[in-house]
Design a protein around this motif. Structure first.
Motif, PDB file in Angstrom:
ATOM      1  N   LEU A 207       0.830  -1.207   0.000  1.00 15.10           N
ATOM      2  CA  LEU A 207       0.000   0.000   0.000  1.00 15.10           C
ATOM      3  C   LEU A 207       0.867   1.261   0.000  1.00 15.10           C
ATOM      4  CD1 LEU A 207      -2.833   1.346   0.373  1.00 15.10           C
ATOM      5  CD2 LEU A 207      -2.426   1.176   2.840  1.00 15.10           C
ATOM      6  N   ILE A 208       1.870   1.317   0.870  1.00 17.56           N
ATOM      7  CA  ILE A 208       2.686   2.523   0.996  1.00 17.56           C
ATOM      8  C   ILE A 208       3.595   2.711  -0.215  1.00 17.56           C
ATOM      9  CG2 ILE A 208       4.538   3.579   2.372  1.00 17.56           C
ATOM     10  CD1 ILE A 208       3.165   2.376   4.855  1.00 17.56           C
ATOM     11  N   HIS A 214       2.115   7.552  -6.182  1.00 14.89           N
ATOM     12  CA  HIS A 214       0.951   8.354  -6.550  1.00 14.89           C
ATOM     13  C   HIS A 214       0.319   8.937  -5.283  1.00 14.89           C
ATOM     14  CE1 HIS A 214       1.281   6.548 -10.528  1.00 14.89           C
ATOM     15  NE2 HIS A 214       1.274   5.353  -9.956  1.00 14.89           N
ATOM     16  N   LEU A 215       0.816  10.085  -4.835  1.00 16.99           N
ATOM     17  CA  LEU A 215       0.256  10.744  -3.654  1.00 16.99           C
ATOM     18  C   LEU A 215      -1.192  11.152  -3.911  1.00 16.99           C
ATOM     19  CD1 LEU A 215       3.220  13.042  -2.545  1.00 16.99           C
ATOM     20  CD2 LEU A 215       2.533  10.857  -1.547  1.00 16.99           C
ATOM     21  N   GLN A 216      -2.017  11.044  -2.881  1.00 16.99           N
ATOM     22  CA  GLN A 216      -3.422  11.399  -2.986  1.00 16.99           C
ATOM     23  C   GLN A 216      -3.815  12.305  -1.831  1.00 16.99           C
ATOM     24  OE1 GLN A 216      -5.855   7.879  -3.527  1.00 16.99           O
ATOM     25  NE2 GLN A 216      -4.364   6.918  -4.901  1.00 16.99           N
ATOM     26  N   LEU A 223       1.271  11.803   5.661  1.00 18.30           N
ATOM     27  CA  LEU A 223       2.342  11.294   6.508  1.00 18.30           C
ATOM     28  C   LEU A 223       3.637  11.108   5.721  1.00 18.30           C
ATOM     29  CD1 LEU A 223       0.315   8.675   8.582  1.00 18.30           C
ATOM     30  CD2 LEU A 223       1.196  10.864   9.386  1.00 18.30           C
ATOM     31  N   ILE A 224       3.514  10.736   4.470  1.00 21.45           N
ATOM     32  CA  ILE A 224       4.695  10.614   3.614  1.00 21.45           C
ATOM     33  C   ILE A 224       5.335  11.982   3.397  1.00 21.45           C
ATOM     34  CG2 ILE A 224       5.452  10.125   1.234  1.00 21.45           C
ATOM     35  CD1 ILE A 224       3.387   7.841   1.214  1.00 21.45           C
ATOM     36  N   SER A 225       4.509  13.005   3.328  1.00 21.70           N
ATOM     37  CA  SER A 225       4.977  14.337   2.942  1.00 21.70           C
ATOM     38  C   SER A 225       5.385  15.221   4.109  1.00 21.70           C
ATOM     39  CB  SER A 225       3.879  15.058   2.143  1.00 21.70           C
ATOM     40  OG  SER A 225       3.488  14.286   1.017  1.00 21.70           O
ATOM     41  N   ILE A 226       4.909  14.941   5.323  1.00 24.54           N
ATOM     42  CA  ILE A 226       5.147  15.871   6.427  1.00 24.54           C
ATOM     43  C   ILE A 226       6.629  16.008   6.740  1.00 24.54           C
ATOM     44  CG2 ILE A 226       2.907  15.571   7.552  1.00 24.54           C
ATOM     45  CD1 ILE A 226       4.235  13.636   9.486  1.00 24.54           C
TER      46      ILE A 226
END
Length: 410
Positions: A207-208, A214-216, A223-226
């Motif tokens: 999933l990750i 493909h960020l949504q 959480l991936i982007s923070i």
């Protein structure tokens, strides 16, 4: 190190695997508070521990920096090298890291898990509650299982939508979560739990990995982007956090709704009070959390140094348990603690813990519980228990406090 002995087993007055204790632990806790508030016991796993049962002692342990949650900080002889790979990858989570790492993770996560974001979910939670109740009413009978048909699907839909997880996988999460929670106090389930953990981690990895490509507009992407001051979640921390959010993000609310409705059906005058004045719902949820909350034992603490506590010598490395269910019914802190009263004025319960490890998801659980219980009473005012009270079965395990099934009619 606190050693395991036959004496520990013979002295123990609490058996988390005993059916009668699982069904009704409160008389045992009451006796311990009076006779042995800091109790030495042997867990089903074979590990020895101290358990505190009084409110004041519980708060002190939860806020005392000498008692830590860092399972990877050599307090219990575990480290990442000794764990299987699928357990190591989710080991550095909010529940299991020490104070310094916890503060860092919490600071990062709060950027994506804000009160404003939680409040924005209100309308969607109302929609989900209404949809589930419509399905129940359209089912052709006036009977249903409150856990299976309502208390479980509501929070799992919410957390799946928040995270961006396919809703069709919700049954997997329930099966995985049940096994993991019950295996905590049942060593006979260790192999089954290990297999479940591996399947869960494999799922998260897929999933990750896909979400990184493909960020949504969902919490996993957030959480991936923070990032804050150049600090980001590591890959391992990301897996661990999503794992905890999925498990804790629905377990707490399932049991809050189930335990809450049971308390109301057992106390029809309180149920009528809430139906007559739905604005009492916030106070009602707080009383549910105190009276029969969704967590029985707080996550394990370890003594980081030798400590004298209430006249007892706690040695470095000793395991500490906080019996939340007991502390919240302590007669030295609450008037008539065994009385369920949704108009209770003072309700400083510790159902969500205390101190730096206070449950991050508490605002969401409260919101879901308030909406779910009020919607159920307004839509199905004649709801009643559809079995004998003594036939209800509580789920085994020392972490959670919730019903296996909850047959009702209306």
């Amino acid at each position: 190190m606190f050693t395991n002995t036959n004496q520990d087993r013979s002295k123990s007055k609490v058996d988390f695997m005993d059916h009668s204790f699982i069904q009704q632990p409160f008389p045992v806790y009451e006796k311990l508070r009076a006779e042995e508030p800091v109790h030495r016991l042997l867990l089903p796993s074979g590990h020895a521990a101290w358990m505190v049962t009084r409110y004041e002692d519980a708060v002190n342990i939860l806020q005392d920096g000498r008692f830590v949650t860092g399972v990877l900080d050599n307090y219990n002889n575990e480290n990442e090298e000794t764990l299987p790979p699928h357990q190591a990858i989710i080991s550095r989570n909010l529940i299991s890291v020490g104070p310094e790492d916890h503060r860092r993770l919490r600071r990062l996560i709060q950027k994506a898990f804000t009160p404003r974001m939680i409040e924005r979910l209100r309308g969607r939670i109302v929609e989900i509650s209404d949809q589930l109740l419509e399905q129940i009413q359209a089912g052709g009978t006036r009977e249903f299982d409150l856990i299976e048909d309502y208390a479980f699907p509501l929070p799992i839909i919410v957390i799946c939508e928040m995270l961006g997880v396919p809703l069709e996988d919700q049954d997997k999460f329930r099966a995985w979560s049940n096994t993991i929670m019950e295996s905590v106090s049942n060593p006979q389930m260790s192999q089954e739990s290990d297999e479940v953990m591996k399947a869960f981690v494999d799922y998260l990895q897929e999933l990750i990995t896909e979400r990184r490509k493909h960020l949504q507009q969902d919490l996993i992407s957030d959480l991936i982007s923070i990032e804050e001051e150049g600090d980001k979640l590591t890959e391992q921390e990301l897996y661990a956090l999503v794992f905890v959010l999925i498990i804790a993000g629905h377990e707490t609310t399932v049991n809050l709704i189930g335990n809450g409705m049971l308390a109301l059906l057992e106390h029809p005058q309180q149920k009528q009070l809430l139906m007559d004045d739905p604005d009492l719902i916030q106070a009602a949820v707080e009383e549910v959390l105190r009276f029969n909350g969704p967590a029985e034992i707080n996550n394990v603490r370890w003594a980081a140094e030798d400590v004298e506590f209430q006249g007892i010598q706690i040695r470095q490395g000793d395991m500490m348990l906080v019996a939340l269910s007991s502390a919240n019914r302590d007669s030295s802190h609450y008037e008539e603690p065994d009385t369920f009263d949704i108009t209770r004025k003072v309700n400083d319960h510790i159902a969500f813990g205390k101190g730096i490890h206070y449950c991050l998801g508490a605002p969401l659980a409260r919101l879901e519980g308030e909406i779910a219980i009020n919607a159920l009473l307004q839509r199905l005012p004649e709801i009643r228990l559809n079995t004998e009270l003594e036939l209800l079965e509580w789920r085994p395990g020392m972490i959670i406090r919730g019903l296996k099934a909850f047959p009702v009619a209306y």
